[in-house]
Design a protein around this motif. Structure first.
Motif, PDB file in Angstrom:
ATOM      1  N   GLU A   1       0.920  -1.364  -0.060  1.00 37.64           N
ATOM      2  CA  GLU A   1      -0.055   0.044   0.161  1.00 37.64           C
ATOM      3  C   GLU A   1       0.987   1.451  -0.027  1.00 37.64           C
ATOM      4  OE1 GLU A   1      -3.392  -0.061   2.561  1.00 37.64           O
ATOM      5  OE2 GLU A   1      -3.162  -2.337   2.885  1.00 37.64           O
TER       6      GLU A   1
ATOM      7  N   SER B   1       2.133   4.392  -2.041  1.00 40.93           N
ATOM      8  CA  SER B   1       1.793   5.420  -3.384  1.00 40.93           C
ATOM      9  C   SER B   1       2.724   5.483  -4.144  1.00 40.93           C
ATOM     10  CB  SER B   1       1.048   6.583  -2.664  1.00 40.93           C
ATOM     11  OG  SER B   1       0.011   6.350  -1.821  1.00 40.93           O
TER      12      SER B   1
ATOM     13  N   SER C   1      -3.862   4.595  -0.461  1.00 41.22           N
ATOM     14  CA  SER C   1      -2.819   4.386  -1.313  1.00 41.22           C
ATOM     15  C   SER C   1      -3.506   5.184  -2.633  1.00 41.22           C
ATOM     16  CB  SER C   1      -2.697   2.658  -1.726  1.00 41.22           C
ATOM     17  OG  SER C   1      -2.333   2.198  -0.357  1.00 41.22           O
TER      18      SER C   1
END
Length: 500
Positions: A248, A250, A351
């Protein structure tokens, strides 16, 4: 003296065939006495005389005989019904004019007639070729150009008879999406029901004549295994990105026009666990995720002729945060407020994966932290990394140019970079901030991170070796990996095929 014409050579680069709405099409790509390859379209079984009759007399007869209201023509929900009416009408007209035709030949000619009466004529044939990315009309004096995935820009053997024909096609597209193109509004940016993006301009805005540019929507979207198979990125980079998505973190996908940002975003989205809710936000629907994912795709809407009814990217981003998303995918970030919402979503535990126009990691940071986006550099630490995609026009290839991690102060550190001389990805630094994040959120040591990347690399190589490149195939294996890693790895270590 040797005649120069005798020295001219024609070499066949490729031949293949496909069907365009029931019409068999044969393609030959040749290298002639020209700077660009020549893309030749042939429709076997339709003689030139027959083609002229179909496109003129019988087309006019079909349009006059089939009674359909204009509102039905413009209603996408009634598209199949309208097509059936015209197809039945075309069969009836062909029975009357060519009574001795076989049933198969009649259906082919009816499809061709329908294509010219309701669709974009010969352009429809080009749109059916999955190996093309763009179809371009510069004016009626030049042949239609296409951008071939393998051979780049090619001239075709197709032309439109006059500028009016280009205008008619542009107007047809505009009417279908509730827009207009005329002398007062000579620019059109729209989308076909198929998802293909269309841009059109009228003379004298485009000096040489009316133009039409169609960017084709990918019917076979790229997956992570496709990217590895065509050498866009290495399995090791794929494994590292997979690990980021699984945990998760980004990511931002940066790159120039046509570099494959959306294709990469699509491949990345296929790595999201099936147990999580995904909201995607785009100007045009380009993403295609596995059918079994918990996915809500959303698209923006242009204002109507009165300037009302617009739904912007910002509207959708704000709304998406109220839809309890686990993951948010944003087609492209362009404005400050959009970027602020995007980074706010990251800072509140979502995310986020998005794309941005920038040619390298340094330029991506610069674009984010300067007008018009102008995000404070301190906010960038919500990002784990930036992937930069690159299109080498001279070699007609796409590659991942860089993969870098973002540090707490908003600075970046390149971990992997593509070497143009060797056509290989080279590691230029070890994990630092990424290792810290994986340690913090996943409790992984440096050795565990390395082992996980190695394991995922093996899985990806196994998938590529078995040609598992379809969206649902890749998605199912990835989702099963999250449920039972040992089960997948057992099949990999034994070299067994996966049963879907």
């Amino acid at each position: 003296m040797v005649d120069d014409k005798k020295l001219r050579r024609v070499s066949v680069l490729d031949t293949y065939g496909f069907e365009s709405n029931g019409i068999p099409v044969e393609i030959k790509v040749v290298k002639r006495d020209d700077f660009n390859p020549f893309y030749e379209v042939m429709i076997p079984g339709i003689a030139e005389y027959t083609r002229i009759i179909l496109e003129t007399t019988l087309r006019a007869e079909l349009i006059s005989e089939v009674k359909v209201d204009i509102s039905e023509m413009l209603d996408p929900k009634k598209g199949d019904e309208v097509r059936k009416k015209f197809f039945d009408g075309a069969l009836s007209i062909l029975d009357k004019n060519f009574p001795n035709l076989t049933e198969d030949k009649k259906r082919i000619l009816a499809s061709y007639l329908l294509q010219n009466a309701l669709g974009l004529g010969e352009i429809e044939t080009l749109l059916s070729d999955d190996r093309l990315e763009e179809v371009v009309i510069n004016n009626s004096r030049e042949p239609i150009w296409v951008y071939h995935k393998k051979y780049g820009w090619c001239k075709t053997n197709l032309t439109l008879k006059d500028e009016e024909a280009i205008f008619d096609y542009s107007s047809l597209i505009a009417r279908k999406v509730g827009r207009q193109i005329n002398v007062l509004t000579p620019l059109l940016d729209a989308h076909l029901p198929s998802g293909d993006r269309v841009n059109s301009t009228l003379f004298p805005v485009s000096n040489f004549g009316n133009t039409l540019t169609i960017r084709k929507f990918s019917r076979n979207p790229w997956t992570i295994t496709t990217l590895i198979k065509n050498k866009t990125m290495s399995p090791e980079i794929g494994a590292l990105i997979w690990m980021c998505v699984q945990n998760e973190l980004s990511l931002l996908i940066a790159g120039g026009t046509g570099s494959g940002k959306t294709s990469f975003l699509n491949a990345l989205a296929g790595l999201i666990p099936s147990s999580q809710r995904i909201i995607s936000i785009e100007d045009t629907r380009e993403l295609t995720l596995p059918t079994f994912l918990h996915w809500v795709p959303m698209v923006t809407r242009e204002p109507n002729a009165e300037g009302k009814g617009e739904v912007s990217m910002l509207d959708l981003m704000v709304n998406a945060l109220r839809m309890r998303p686990d993951r948010i995918i944003v087609g492209e970030v362009r404005k400050q407020r959009e970027a602020e919402i995007l980074f706010e979503a990251m800072h509140t535990g979502h995310s986020v994966y998005a794309s941005l126009h920038a040619d390298n990691t340094e330029q991506a940071i610069s674009r984010l932290t300067n007008p018009p986006i102008n995000i404070p550099k301190e906010m960038l630490d919500a990002l784990a990394g930036i992937v930069v995609t690159f299109r080498h026009r001279r070699f007609n290839i796409r590659r991942v140019l860089e993969f870098g991690e973002i540090h707490k102060n908003g600075d970046f550190r390149i971990l992997h970079r593509w070497d143009v001389k060797t056509d290989e990805m080279k590691q230029v630094a070890g994990l630092s901030r990424l290792a810290d994040l994986l340690s913090l959120y996943a409790g992984m040591s440096e050795k565990e991170i390395k082992d996980d990347v190695d394991k995922k690399t093996e899985v990806l190589n196994w998938m590529v070796a078995n040609d598992y490149t379809e969206v649902d195939q890749v998605g199912r294996i990835i989702s099963q990996y999250y449920i039972s890693e040992d089960e997948i790895y057992d099949a990999v270590s034994k070299g067994e095929k996966w049963r879907f």
